[in-house]
Motif scaffolding. Structure first.
Motif, PDB file in Angstrom:
ATOM      1  N   LEU A  37      39.537  39.494  13.737  1.00 61.07           N
ATOM      2  CA  LEU A  37      40.676  39.714  14.635  1.00 61.07           C
ATOM      3  C   LEU A  37      40.384  40.831  15.629  1.00 61.07           C
ATOM      4  N   LEU A  38      39.812  41.914  15.148  1.00 57.71           N
ATOM      5  CA  LEU A  38      39.484  43.039  16.021  1.00 57.71           C
ATOM      6  C   LEU A  38      38.517  42.602  17.112  1.00 57.71           C
ATOM      7  N   ALA A  39      37.489  41.846  16.758  1.00 59.79           N
ATOM      8  CA  ALA A  39      36.518  41.363  17.744  1.00 59.79           C
ATOM      9  C   ALA A  39      37.179  40.445  18.769  1.00 59.79           C
ATOM     10  N   VAL A  40      38.050  39.563  18.306  1.00 56.31           N
ATOM     11  CA  VAL A  40      38.737  38.632  19.215  1.00 56.31           C
ATOM     12  C   VAL A  40      39.692  39.384  20.130  1.00 56.31           C
ATOM     13  N   ILE A  41      40.409  40.361  19.604  1.00 54.25           N
ATOM     14  CA  ILE A  41      41.345  41.133  20.430  1.00 54.25           C
ATOM     15  C   ILE A  41      40.587  41.925  21.492  1.00 54.25           C
ATOM     16  N   LYS A  42      39.455  42.514  21.128  1.00 49.68           N
ATOM     17  CA  LYS A  42      38.647  43.241  22.116  1.00 49.68           C
ATOM     18  C   LYS A  42      38.169  42.296  23.210  1.00 49.68           C
ATOM     19  N   ARG A  43      37.709  41.114  22.826  1.00 52.76           N
ATOM     20  CA  ARG A  43      37.230  40.124  23.806  1.00 52.76           C
ATOM     21  C   ARG A  43      38.378  39.681  24.709  1.00 52.76           C
ATOM     22  N   ARG A  44      39.550  39.455  24.124  1.00 51.09           N
ATOM     23  CA  ARG A  44      40.706  39.048  24.911  1.00 51.09           C
ATOM     24  C   ARG A  44      41.062  40.115  25.943  1.00 51.09           C
ATOM     25  N   SER A  45      41.042  41.374  25.518  1.00 54.13           N
ATOM     26  CA  SER A  45      41.360  42.477  26.424  1.00 54.13           C
ATOM     27  C   SER A  45      40.367  42.538  27.583  1.00 54.13           C
ATOM     28  N   GLU A  46      39.093  42.332  27.276  1.00 54.02           N
ATOM     29  CA  GLU A  46      38.070  42.321  28.329  1.00 54.02           C
ATOM     30  C   GLU A  46      38.342  41.207  29.344  1.00 54.02           C
ATOM     31  N   LEU A  47      38.672  40.015  28.839  1.00 55.41           N
ATOM     32  CA  LEU A  47      38.943  38.885  29.734  1.00 55.41           C
ATOM     33  C   LEU A  47      40.177  39.136  30.604  1.00 55.41           C
ATOM     34  N   VAL A  48      41.211  39.707  30.003  1.00 59.71           N
ATOM     35  CA  VAL A  48      42.429  40.010  30.764  1.00 59.71           C
ATOM     36  C   VAL A  48      42.124  41.020  31.859  1.00 59.71           C
ATOM     37  N   GLN A  49      41.335  42.036  31.544  1.00 59.04           N
ATOM     38  CA  GLN A  49      40.983  43.043  32.546  1.00 59.04           C
ATOM     39  C   GLN A  49      40.143  42.427  33.670  1.00 59.04           C
ATOM     40  N   ARG A  50      39.237  41.528  33.322  1.00 61.75           N
ATOM     41  CA  ARG A  50      38.440  40.840  34.355  1.00 61.75           C
ATOM     42  C   ARG A  50      39.326  39.966  35.224  1.00 61.75           C
ATOM     43  N   ALA A  51      40.272  39.260  34.600  1.00 63.45           N
ATOM     44  CA  ALA A  51      41.199  38.413  35.361  1.00 63.45           C
ATOM     45  C   ALA A  51      42.039  39.266  36.302  1.00 63.45           C
ATOM     46  N   GLY A  52      42.495  40.418  35.796  1.00 66.38           N
ATOM     47  CA  GLY A  52      43.275  41.324  36.633  1.00 66.38           C
ATOM     48  C   GLY A  52      42.479  41.835  37.825  1.00 66.38           C
ATOM     49  N   ALA A  53      41.220  42.166  37.590  1.00 64.40           N
ATOM     50  CA  ALA A  53      40.360  42.642  38.672  1.00 64.40           C
ATOM     51  C   ALA A  53      40.120  41.537  39.689  1.00 64.40           C
ATOM     52  N   SER A  54      39.966  40.304  39.231  1.00 62.87           N
ATOM     53  CA  SER A  54      39.747  39.175  40.138  1.00 62.87           C
ATOM     54  C   SER A  54      40.990  38.861  40.954  1.00 62.87           C
ATOM     55  N   ALA A  55      42.160  39.022  40.338  1.00 66.09           N
ATOM     56  CA  ALA A  55      43.413  38.692  41.009  1.00 66.09           C
ATOM     57  C   ALA A  55      43.867  39.794  41.962  1.00 66.09           C
ATOM     58  N   LYS A  56      43.352  41.005  41.760  1.00 63.58           N
ATOM     59  CA  LYS A  56      43.775  42.139  42.582  1.00 63.58           C
ATOM     60  C   LYS A  56      43.505  41.856  44.065  1.00 63.58           C
ATOM     61  N   GLY A  57      44.510  42.101  44.852  1.00 62.94           N
ATOM     62  CA  GLY A  57      44.381  41.906  46.292  1.00 62.94           C
ATOM     63  C   GLY A  57      44.555  40.463  46.733  1.00 62.94           C
ATOM     64  N   THR A  58      44.974  39.600  45.826  1.00 66.99           N
ATOM     65  CA  THR A  58      45.233  38.203  46.185  1.00 66.99           C
ATOM     66  C   THR A  58      46.700  37.898  45.940  1.00 66.99           C
ATOM     67  N   ASP A  59      47.075  36.671  46.170  1.00 69.95           N
ATOM     68  CA  ASP A  59      48.457  36.251  45.926  1.00 69.95           C
ATOM     69  C   ASP A  59      48.654  35.726  44.508  1.00 69.95           C
ATOM     70  N   ALA A  60      47.823  36.158  43.576  1.00 71.94           N
ATOM     71  CA  ALA A  60      47.861  35.633  42.212  1.00 71.94           C
ATOM     72  C   ALA A  60      48.844  36.371  41.307  1.00 71.94           C
ATOM     73  N   SER A  61      49.636  37.292  41.863  1.00 72.04           N
ATOM     74  CA  SER A  61      50.535  38.070  41.005  1.00 72.04           C
ATOM     75  C   SER A  61      51.581  37.199  40.316  1.00 72.04           C
ATOM     76  N   ARG A  62      52.086  36.173  41.005  1.00 73.98           N
ATOM     77  CA  ARG A  62      53.063  35.272  40.376  1.00 73.98           C
ATOM     78  C   ARG A  62      52.411  34.505  39.230  1.00 73.98           C
ATOM     79  N   GLU A  63      51.183  34.091  39.457  1.00 71.76           N
ATOM     80  CA  GLU A  63      50.444  33.368  38.426  1.00 71.76           C
ATOM     81  C   GLU A  63      50.219  34.263  37.206  1.00 71.76           C
ATOM     82  N   ALA A  64      49.890  35.523  37.446  1.00 76.36           N
ATOM     83  CA  ALA A  64      49.671  36.476  36.356  1.00 76.36           C
ATOM     84  C   ALA A  64      50.963  36.700  35.580  1.00 76.36           C
ATOM     85  N   GLN A  65      52.075  36.794  36.291  1.00 73.54           N
ATOM     86  CA  GLN A  65      53.376  36.965  35.643  1.00 73.54           C
ATOM     87  C   GLN A  65      53.717  35.751  34.788  1.00 73.54           C
TER      88      GLN A  65
END
Length: 98
Positions: A37-65
């Motif tokens: 579980l710890l390994a999966v949660i860490k991986r999930r957090s990494e993916l979310v942070q990457r998605a956030g970085a990719s969406a930054k400065g785009t119109d993807a905020s509604r999609e993220a919400q």
């Protein structure tokens, strides 16, 4: 761990020994699951942070919400604790590494 030999439901030393062995196995399995579980949660957090970085400065905020609301929905079957877990996962995904 100690088991009182005169405890109700334990007819013999053999049963106590068997119960201790079973508990040890169960706790070992729980420990393994916690590590997974710890390994999966860490991986999930990494993916979310990457998605956030990719969406930054785009119109993807509604999609993220919408995705955050979907996370809440996916854990709803666990009831109130599921909502708490979903919120914790969302917060962990927003946490920036130091």
């Amino acid at each position: 761990m100690t088991i009182q030999l005169d405890s109700p439901g334990l007819a013999s030393v053999g049963e106590a020994s068997s119960a201790e062995a079973e508990l040890g196995e169960l706790f070992e399995q729980i420990k393994e699951l916690d590590a997974q579980l710890l390994a999966v949660i860490k991986r999930r957090s990494e993916l979310v942070q990457r998605a956030g970085a990719s969406a930054k400065g785009t119109d993807a905020s509604r999609e993220a919400q919408a995705e955050e609301m979907a996370v809440m929905g996916r854990f709803a079957e666990l009831g109130t604790d599921g909502s708490t877990l979903a919120m914790t996962l969302l917060r962990l995904g927003r946490t920036r590494k130091a």
